[in-house]
Motif scaffolding. Structure first.
Motif, PDB file in Angstrom:
ATOM      1  N   CYS A 204      -6.459  -2.571  -2.860  1.00 48.49           N
ATOM      2  CA  CYS A 204      -5.174  -2.362  -2.717  1.00 48.49           C
ATOM      3  C   CYS A 204      -4.679  -2.051  -3.745  1.00 48.49           C
ATOM      4  CB  CYS A 204      -4.686  -3.532  -2.074  1.00 48.49           C
ATOM      5  SG  CYS A 204      -2.754  -3.260  -1.660  1.00 48.49           S
ATOM      6  N   THR A 205      -3.497  -0.904  -3.559  1.00 48.83           N
ATOM      7  CA  THR A 205      -3.032  -0.423  -4.733  1.00 48.83           C
ATOM      8  C   THR A 205      -1.596  -0.394  -4.480  1.00 48.83           C
ATOM      9  OG1 THR A 205      -4.759   0.893  -5.796  1.00 48.83           O
ATOM     10  CG2 THR A 205      -2.600   1.550  -6.434  1.00 48.83           C
ATOM     11  N   GLY A 206      -0.568  -0.737  -5.350  1.00 49.91           N
ATOM     12  CA  GLY A 206       0.652  -0.840  -4.981  1.00 49.91           C
ATOM     13  C   GLY A 206       1.582   0.124  -5.985  1.00 49.91           C
ATOM     14  N   PHE A 207       2.492   0.879  -5.251  1.00 46.50           N
ATOM     15  CA  PHE A 207       3.486   1.720  -6.016  1.00 46.50           C
ATOM     16  C   PHE A 207       4.841   1.320  -5.647  1.00 46.50           C
ATOM     17  CE2 PHE A 207      -0.214   4.355  -5.493  1.00 46.50           C
ATOM     18  CZ  PHE A 207      -0.230   5.086  -6.463  1.00 46.50           C
ATOM     19  N   ALA A 208       5.836   1.641  -6.737  1.00 45.34           N
ATOM     20  CA  ALA A 208       7.310   1.772  -6.619  1.00 45.34           C
ATOM     21  C   ALA A 208       7.378   3.171  -5.769  1.00 45.34           C
ATOM     22  CB  ALA A 208       8.060   1.546  -7.914  1.00 45.34           C
ATOM     23  N   PRO A 209       8.632   3.151  -5.167  1.00 48.19           N
ATOM     24  CA  PRO A 209       8.821   4.380  -4.461  1.00 48.19           C
ATOM     25  C   PRO A 209       8.888   5.654  -5.287  1.00 48.19           C
ATOM     26  CG  PRO A 209      10.362   2.529  -3.531  1.00 48.19           C
ATOM     27  CD  PRO A 209       9.559   2.076  -5.010  1.00 48.19           C
ATOM     28  N   ASP A 210       9.470   5.841  -6.374  1.00 47.72           N
ATOM     29  CA  ASP A 210       9.610   6.817  -7.318  1.00 47.72           C
ATOM     30  C   ASP A 210       7.975   7.408  -7.917  1.00 47.72           C
ATOM     31  OD1 ASP A 210      12.277   6.973  -7.011  1.00 47.72           O
ATOM     32  OD2 ASP A 210      12.732   6.210  -8.858  1.00 47.72           O
ATOM     33  N   ASP A 211       7.435   6.083  -8.347  1.00 43.67           N
ATOM     34  CA  ASP A 211       6.034   6.525  -8.854  1.00 43.67           C
ATOM     35  C   ASP A 211       5.197   7.004  -7.656  1.00 43.67           C
ATOM     36  OD1 ASP A 211       6.661   5.638 -11.117  1.00 43.67           O
ATOM     37  OD2 ASP A 211       5.867   3.384 -10.838  1.00 43.67           O
TER      38      ASP A 211
ATOM     39  N   VAL B  96       5.994  -8.027  -4.466  1.00 47.53           N
ATOM     40  CA  VAL B  96       5.543  -7.889  -3.054  1.00 47.53           C
ATOM     41  C   VAL B  96       4.159  -7.092  -3.091  1.00 47.53           C
ATOM     42  CG1 VAL B  96       5.922  -6.850  -0.724  1.00 47.53           C
ATOM     43  CG2 VAL B  96       7.758  -8.078  -1.790  1.00 47.53           C
ATOM     44  N   THR B  97       4.179  -6.033  -4.011  1.00 46.41           N
ATOM     45  CA  THR B  97       2.910  -5.425  -3.961  1.00 46.41           C
ATOM     46  C   THR B  97       1.687  -5.945  -4.616  1.00 46.41           C
ATOM     47  OG1 THR B  97       3.596  -4.203  -6.120  1.00 46.41           O
ATOM     48  CG2 THR B  97       4.058  -2.886  -4.119  1.00 46.41           C
ATOM     49  N   ALA B  98       2.259  -6.828  -5.568  1.00 45.27           N
ATOM     50  CA  ALA B  98       1.138  -7.699  -6.159  1.00 45.27           C
ATOM     51  C   ALA B  98       0.522  -8.756  -5.261  1.00 45.27           C
ATOM     52  CB  ALA B  98       1.824  -8.342  -7.291  1.00 45.27           C
ATOM     53  N   GLY B  99       1.461  -9.128  -4.439  1.00 47.52           N
ATOM     54  CA  GLY B  99       1.073 -10.128  -3.376  1.00 47.52           C
ATOM     55  C   GLY B  99       0.023  -9.510  -2.188  1.00 47.52           C
ATOM     56  N   PHE B 100       0.470  -8.440  -1.665  1.00 40.90           N
ATOM     57  CA  PHE B 100      -0.463  -7.735  -1.068  1.00 40.90           C
ATOM     58  C   PHE B 100      -1.856  -7.568  -1.480  1.00 40.90           C
ATOM     59  CE2 PHE B 100       3.272  -6.561   1.602  1.00 40.90           C
ATOM     60  CZ  PHE B 100       2.627  -7.083   2.983  1.00 40.90           C
TER      61      PHE B 100
ATOM     62  N   ILE C 298      -5.863   0.411   0.489  1.00 39.20           N
ATOM     63  CA  ILE C 298      -4.571   0.600   1.269  1.00 39.20           C
ATOM     64  C   ILE C 298      -3.692   0.836   0.146  1.00 39.20           C
ATOM     65  CG2 ILE C 298      -3.041  -1.121   2.359  1.00 39.20           C
ATOM     66  CD1 ILE C 298      -5.634  -0.558   3.982  1.00 39.20           C
ATOM     67  N   VAL C 299      -2.731   1.331   0.552  1.00 39.34           N
ATOM     68  CA  VAL C 299      -1.632   1.835  -0.406  1.00 39.34           C
ATOM     69  C   VAL C 299      -0.301   1.132  -0.031  1.00 39.34           C
ATOM     70  CG1 VAL C 299      -0.156   3.567  -1.417  1.00 39.34           C
ATOM     71  CG2 VAL C 299      -2.560   3.700  -1.514  1.00 39.34           C
ATOM     72  N   VAL C 300       0.214   0.242  -0.780  1.00 39.57           N
ATOM     73  CA  VAL C 300       1.500  -0.211  -0.586  1.00 39.57           C
ATOM     74  C   VAL C 300       2.595   0.292  -1.212  1.00 39.57           C
ATOM     75  CG1 VAL C 300       2.509  -2.574  -0.374  1.00 39.57           C
ATOM     76  CG2 VAL C 300       0.134  -2.431   0.176  1.00 39.57           C
ATOM     77  N   VAL C 301       3.689   0.585  -0.461  1.00 39.22           N
ATOM     78  CA  VAL C 301       5.026   0.908  -1.323  1.00 39.22           C
ATOM     79  C   VAL C 301       6.090   0.130  -1.193  1.00 39.22           C
ATOM     80  CG1 VAL C 301       6.262   3.108  -1.772  1.00 39.22           C
ATOM     81  CG2 VAL C 301       4.070   3.419  -0.845  1.00 39.22           C
TER      82      VAL C 301
ATOM     83  N   ASP D  50      -9.922  13.871  -3.357  1.00 37.63           N
ATOM     84  CA  ASP D  50     -10.839  13.032  -3.350  1.00 37.63           C
ATOM     85  C   ASP D  50     -10.102  11.495  -3.444  1.00 37.63           C
ATOM     86  OD1 ASP D  50     -12.782  14.980  -3.356  1.00 37.63           O
ATOM     87  OD2 ASP D  50     -13.261  14.592  -5.543  1.00 37.63           O
ATOM     88  N   ASP D  51      -8.985  11.520  -4.111  1.00 38.39           N
ATOM     89  CA  ASP D  51      -8.149  10.264  -4.147  1.00 38.39           C
ATOM     90  C   ASP D  51      -7.756  10.072  -2.757  1.00 38.39           C
ATOM     91  OD1 ASP D  51      -8.975   9.761  -6.705  1.00 38.39           O
ATOM     92  OD2 ASP D  51      -7.096  10.545  -7.541  1.00 38.39           O
ATOM     93  N   LEU D  52      -6.946  10.779  -2.174  1.00 38.53           N
ATOM     94  CA  LEU D  52      -6.521  10.838  -1.157  1.00 38.53           C
ATOM     95  C   LEU D  52      -7.400  10.139   0.219  1.00 38.53           C
ATOM     96  CD1 LEU D  52      -3.677  13.424  -0.944  1.00 38.53           C
ATOM     97  CD2 LEU D  52      -3.281  11.181  -0.977  1.00 38.53           C
ATOM     98  N   ARG D  53      -8.645  10.965   0.197  1.00 38.35           N
ATOM     99  CA  ARG D  53      -9.710  10.247   1.015  1.00 38.35           C
ATOM    100  C   ARG D  53     -10.207   9.057   0.786  1.00 38.35           C
ATOM    101  NH1 ARG D  53     -11.685  15.794   0.377  1.00 38.35           N
ATOM    102  NH2 ARG D  53     -13.208  15.250  -1.129  1.00 38.35           N
ATOM    103  N   SER D  54      -9.638   8.256  -0.259  1.00 34.68           N
ATOM    104  CA  SER D  54     -10.093   7.170  -0.370  1.00 34.68           C
ATOM    105  C   SER D  54      -9.034   6.010   0.197  1.00 34.68           C
ATOM    106  CB  SER D  54     -10.370   6.664  -1.760  1.00 34.68           C
ATOM    107  OG  SER D  54     -11.212   7.203  -2.594  1.00 34.68           O
ATOM    108  N   VAL D  55      -8.133   6.614   0.641  1.00 35.77           N
ATOM    109  CA  VAL D  55      -6.936   5.756   1.243  1.00 35.77           C
ATOM    110  C   VAL D  55      -7.326   5.681   2.844  1.00 35.77           C
ATOM    111  CG1 VAL D  55      -4.532   5.631   1.488  1.00 35.77           C
ATOM    112  CG2 VAL D  55      -5.367   6.543  -0.585  1.00 35.77           C
ATOM    113  N   SER D  56      -7.181   4.253   3.280  1.00 42.04           N
ATOM    114  CA  SER D  56      -7.408   4.206   4.573  1.00 42.04           C
ATOM    115  C   SER D  56      -6.160   3.986   5.402  1.00 42.04           C
ATOM    116  CB  SER D  56      -8.334   2.868   4.899  1.00 42.04           C
ATOM    117  OG  SER D  56      -7.861   1.841   4.465  1.00 42.04           O
ATOM    118  N   ALA D  57      -4.955   3.423   4.643  1.00 43.65           N
ATOM    119  CA  ALA D  57      -3.596   3.488   5.363  1.00 43.65           C
ATOM    120  C   ALA D  57      -2.707   3.186   4.128  1.00 43.65           C
ATOM    121  CB  ALA D  57      -3.772   2.302   6.238  1.00 43.65           C
ATOM    122  N   PHE D  58      -1.172   3.767   4.353  1.00 42.52           N
ATOM    123  CA  PHE D  58      -0.102   3.394   3.787  1.00 42.52           C
ATOM    124  C   PHE D  58       0.784   2.395   4.280  1.00 42.52           C
ATOM    125  CE2 PHE D  58      -1.844   7.693   2.787  1.00 42.52           C
ATOM    126  CZ  PHE D  58      -1.728   7.848   1.672  1.00 42.52           C
TER     127      PHE D  58
END
Length: 222
Positions: free
Chosen positions: A26-33, A11-15, A2-5, A44-52
């Motif tokens: 789960c991986t968290g990003f700030a919007p710009d990053d 918040v991202t650390a909590g998720f 799961i990718v959290v933005v 390959d990386d994108l195929r690892s993501v099940s949801a944003f």
């Protein structure tokens, strides 16, 4: 994975922590990053993501349609504002669902599964020989009987089943189970998980259903 933005690192650390308890990377990003990553990430990386999951971001900093241009993974908005106008605005931006916070992690996972089922018009399980492998967190079944598995082994089996017919590398499996940016776990842990999984499957099936080739990766076989 799961990718959290979200603008807020807390918040991202909590998720990240909450999803980890459910055995989901789960991986968290700030919007710009995130914008930089999603435009340049490998397939390959994108195929690892099940949801944003899109949380609190300044207007226009995250584009669901840009995400959709690179992957078909569900995009869910996390809203802290209970208003019809805000909900409609989020749907108009291109998200697949809007979830009001606070929300339980299991509800988010259930919504992701529901979106994927509607998109695929397929059952939420894959049958490989005598195995029925569920994609919603349930233990797999062999000849109709459950096979209890630790969460990491279950997630690996689910990932192999989701890519049935294709060979996946150790790196792809690691990214799907632990996340792309997990520096605290060595990638070789995948080999240990798969070794234990193969032993359990072999005991129930009488043969090893996971084919592996050095430098090429793994795949499920009948």
């Amino acid at each position: 994975m799961i990718v959290v933005v979200d603008e807020r690192e807390l918040v991202t650390a909590g998720f990240n922590s909450l999803f980890d308890r459910e055995g989901v990377a789960c991986t968290g990003f700030a919007p710009d990053d995130f914008d930089e990553w999603v435009t340049s990430a490998r397939e390959d990386d994108l195929r690892s993501v099940s949801a944003f999951l899109i949380g609190d971001c300044r207007e226009g900093s995250v584009s669901p349609r840009q995400i959709r241009g690179r992957t078909g993974a569900p995009v869910i908005a996390l809203s802290e504002h209970n208003s019809l106008e805000n909900t409609l605005k989020l749907f108009e931006s291109g998200v697949d669902d809007v979830v009001r916070k606070p929300v339980h992690i299991r509800e988010i996972l259930a919504r992701i599964s529901a979106i994927r089922r509607r998109a695929d018009t397929e059952p939420d399980y894959t049958e490989v020989g005598r195995m029925r492998i569920f994609m919603d967190g349930r233990d797999p079944e062999i000849d109709g009987q459950p096979l209890p598995l630790p969460r990491r082994e279950r997630r690996i089996l689910e990932y192999l089943a989701a890519n049935s017919g294709r060979r996946v590398t150790k790196t792809q499996v690691f990214n799907a189970i632990y996340g792309i940016f997990d520096d605290e776990v060595e990638e070789n842990v995948v080999e240990s998980h798969i070794s234990k999984l193969r032993k359990k499957l072999r005991e129930r099936l009488g043969h090893d259903p996971i084919e592996s080739k050095r430098f090429l990766g793994y795949r499920l076989v009948l």
